[in-house]
Motif scaffolding. Structure first.
Motif, short mmCIF file in Angstrom:
data_model
loop_
_atom_site.label_atom_id
_atom_site.label_comp_id
_atom_site.label_asym_id
_atom_site.label_seq_id
_atom_site.Cartn_x
_atom_site.Cartn_y
_atom_site.Cartn_z
N TYR A 118 36.05 31.75 37.37
CA TYR A 118 35.39 30.55 37.07
C TYR A 118 36.30 29.71 36.26
CZ TYR A 118 31.76 27.59 34.52
OH TYR A 118 31.19 26.81 34.30
N GLN A 119 37.01 30.05 35.04
CA GLN A 119 37.67 29.17 34.33
C GLN A 119 38.81 28.44 35.10
OE1 GLN A 119 36.88 28.14 31.57
NE2 GLN A 119 35.07 29.31 30.98
N ALA A 120 39.43 29.32 36.14
CA ALA A 120 40.42 28.74 36.92
C ALA A 120 40.04 27.51 37.90
CB ALA A 120 41.23 29.78 37.66
N LYS A 121 38.88 27.58 38.35
CA LYS A 121 38.11 26.71 38.95
C LYS A 121 38.10 25.36 38.35
CE LYS A 121 35.12 29.47 41.97
NZ LYS A 121 33.92 29.58 42.13
N LYS A 122 37.74 25.83 36.97
CA LYS A 122 37.36 24.45 35.78
C LYS A 122 38.95 23.82 35.65
CE LYS A 122 34.35 24.41 32.80
NZ LYS A 122 33.79 24.55 31.65
N ASN A 123 39.74 24.57 35.85
CA ASN A 123 40.96 24.37 35.33
C ASN A 123 41.30 24.21 33.73
OD1 ASN A 123 43.91 24.00 35.67
ND2 ASN A 123 43.72 22.02 36.30
N MET A 168 28.24 35.28 29.63
CA MET A 168 27.62 36.47 29.58
C MET A 168 28.84 37.53 30.15
SD MET A 168 25.03 36.08 27.70
CE MET A 168 26.02 34.81 26.68
N GLU A 169 29.19 37.25 31.23
CA GLU A 169 30.22 37.92 31.93
C GLU A 169 31.46 38.30 30.88
OE1 GLU A 169 31.26 35.65 35.34
OE2 GLU A 169 29.83 36.72 36.65
N ASN A 170 31.76 37.33 30.01
CA ASN A 170 32.96 37.75 29.30
C ASN A 170 32.41 38.40 27.87
OD1 ASN A 170 35.69 36.88 28.08
ND2 ASN A 170 34.63 36.06 26.29
N ASN A 171 31.11 38.35 27.75
CA ASN A 171 30.56 39.09 26.57
C ASN A 171 30.40 40.65 27.20
OD1 ASN A 171 30.48 37.07 24.75
ND2 ASN A 171 28.29 36.80 25.14
N LEU A 172 29.70 40.64 28.43
CA LEU A 172 29.88 41.91 29.10
C LEU A 172 31.17 42.59 29.33
CD1 LEU A 172 27.28 40.83 31.77
CD2 LEU A 172 26.79 42.86 30.07
N ALA A 173 32.22 41.97 29.76
CA ALA A 173 33.63 42.56 29.77
C ALA A 173 33.89 42.93 28.25
CB ALA A 173 34.33 41.37 30.39
N ILE A 174 33.72 42.40 27.28
CA ILE A 174 34.12 42.94 26.06
C ILE A 174 33.30 44.27 25.70
CG2 ILE A 174 34.23 42.39 23.61
CD1 ILE A 174 34.75 39.27 24.38
N ILE A 175 32.15 44.13 25.79
CA ILE A 175 31.24 45.44 25.51
C ILE A 175 31.85 46.53 26.37
CG2 ILE A 175 28.88 46.25 25.35
CD1 ILE A 175 29.59 44.08 23.17
N TYR A 176 32.05 46.33 27.55
CA TYR A 176 32.36 47.41 28.66
C TYR A 176 34.02 47.66 27.81
CZ TYR A 176 28.41 46.93 32.19
OH TYR A 176 27.58 47.36 32.91
N MET A 203 37.17 45.02 33.57
CA MET A 203 38.20 44.12 34.17
C MET A 203 37.44 43.38 35.41
SD MET A 203 41.20 43.76 34.21
CE MET A 203 42.49 43.09 35.05
N GLU A 204 36.56 43.92 35.84
CA GLU A 204 35.68 43.29 37.03
C GLU A 204 35.07 42.05 36.18
OE1 GLU A 204 31.24 43.94 39.28
OE2 GLU A 204 32.43 45.67 38.55
N TYR A 205 34.32 42.01 35.20
CA TYR A 205 33.88 40.69 34.70
C TYR A 205 34.74 39.80 34.20
CZ TYR A 205 29.23 42.60 34.75
OH TYR A 205 27.87 42.98 35.31
N PHE A 206 35.90 40.52 33.57
CA PHE A 206 37.06 39.61 33.15
C PHE A 206 37.46 38.78 34.23
CE2 PHE A 206 38.22 42.04 29.24
CZ PHE A 206 37.56 41.39 28.35
N MET A 207 37.75 39.32 35.64
CA MET A 207 38.19 38.72 36.79
C MET A 207 37.31 37.77 37.18
SD MET A 207 41.05 39.80 36.98
CE MET A 207 41.54 39.11 38.31
N HIS A 208 35.82 37.88 37.08
CA HIS A 208 34.92 36.89 37.19
C HIS A 208 34.81 35.67 36.40
CE1 HIS A 208 31.59 40.02 39.24
NE2 HIS A 208 32.92 39.78 39.86
N MET A 255 26.55 31.93 32.37
CA MET A 255 26.91 33.14 33.27
C MET A 255 28.17 33.48 32.98
SD MET A 255 25.40 32.37 37.05
CE MET A 255 26.05 33.66 37.69
N ALA A 256 29.29 32.56 32.77
CA ALA A 256 30.66 33.08 32.60
C ALA A 256 30.73 33.63 30.77
CB ALA A 256 31.55 31.94 32.83
#
Length: 170
Positions: free
Chosen positions: A149-154, A122-130, A140-145, A119-120
């Motif tokens: 996610y990556q911040a939780k994974k550290n 895909m969200e990154n890909n969606l952010a880039i396409i938007y 920005m919405e997708y980049f923040m998601h 999901m992360a």
């Protein structure tokens, strides 16, 4: 004399093996395999090979992969990667609306499966396409998601990549 004939025959055999195009080798493999999963993978690879030279054939093989996936016991397991392949193909042609549709289809499958890692992605890909389509708010919405996610994974490497991608929108 016999040795020359052997060398000549070896040259023909080796030469013939290298004359096949990558697409021909993949198509031959596709025609010979019975394994559904392998047929799906090969169809996607062939589609990507034809993407730059023969768009219609590329789409034909992509559709073949999708049809094969629908025959499986778990179509969604195969459809998400096919949709990603389709998105990459349409992205290469700068057809952003179709690219978004395919990434969103893959995202919906991964969301249904609870696969947060995919999901992360895909969200990154969606952010880039938007972002490419100048929809900065959605990007920005997708980049923040993805960032959350990556911040939780550290994962500092991925966080830097995300910050680099969203840099122009801050």
């Amino acid at each position: 004399m016999g040795l020359k004939i052997i060398y000549f025959l070896m040259l023909l055999v080796v030469g013939y093996g290298y004359c096949q195009s990558p697409q021909s080798k993949l198509i031959d493999s596709l025609n010979l395999t019975e394994n559904l999963e392998r047929r799906i993978e090969l169809s996607q690879q062939i589609a990507l090979q034809f993407m730059g030279t023969d768009w219609e054939r590329a789409i034909t093989y992509l559709e073949l992969a999708e049809n094969e996936a629908k025959k499986s016991n778990d179509p969604e397991a195969f459809l998400a990667p096919i949709y990603i392949t389709a998105a990459k193909m349409y992205s290469s042609k700068d057809v952003l609306d179709v690219t978004l549709d395919y990434y969103q289809k893959a995202y919906a499958i991964y969301k249904k499966q609870g696969n947060h890692t995919e999901m992360a992605k895909m969200e990154n890909n969606l952010a880039i396409i938007y972002a490419q389509g100048n929809d900065k708010d959605r990007a920005m919405e997708y980049f923040m998601h993805v960032y959350a996610y990556q911040a939780k994974k550290n994962d500092s490497v991925q966080l830097v990549k995300i910050l680099n991608n969203r840099g122009p929108f801050i």
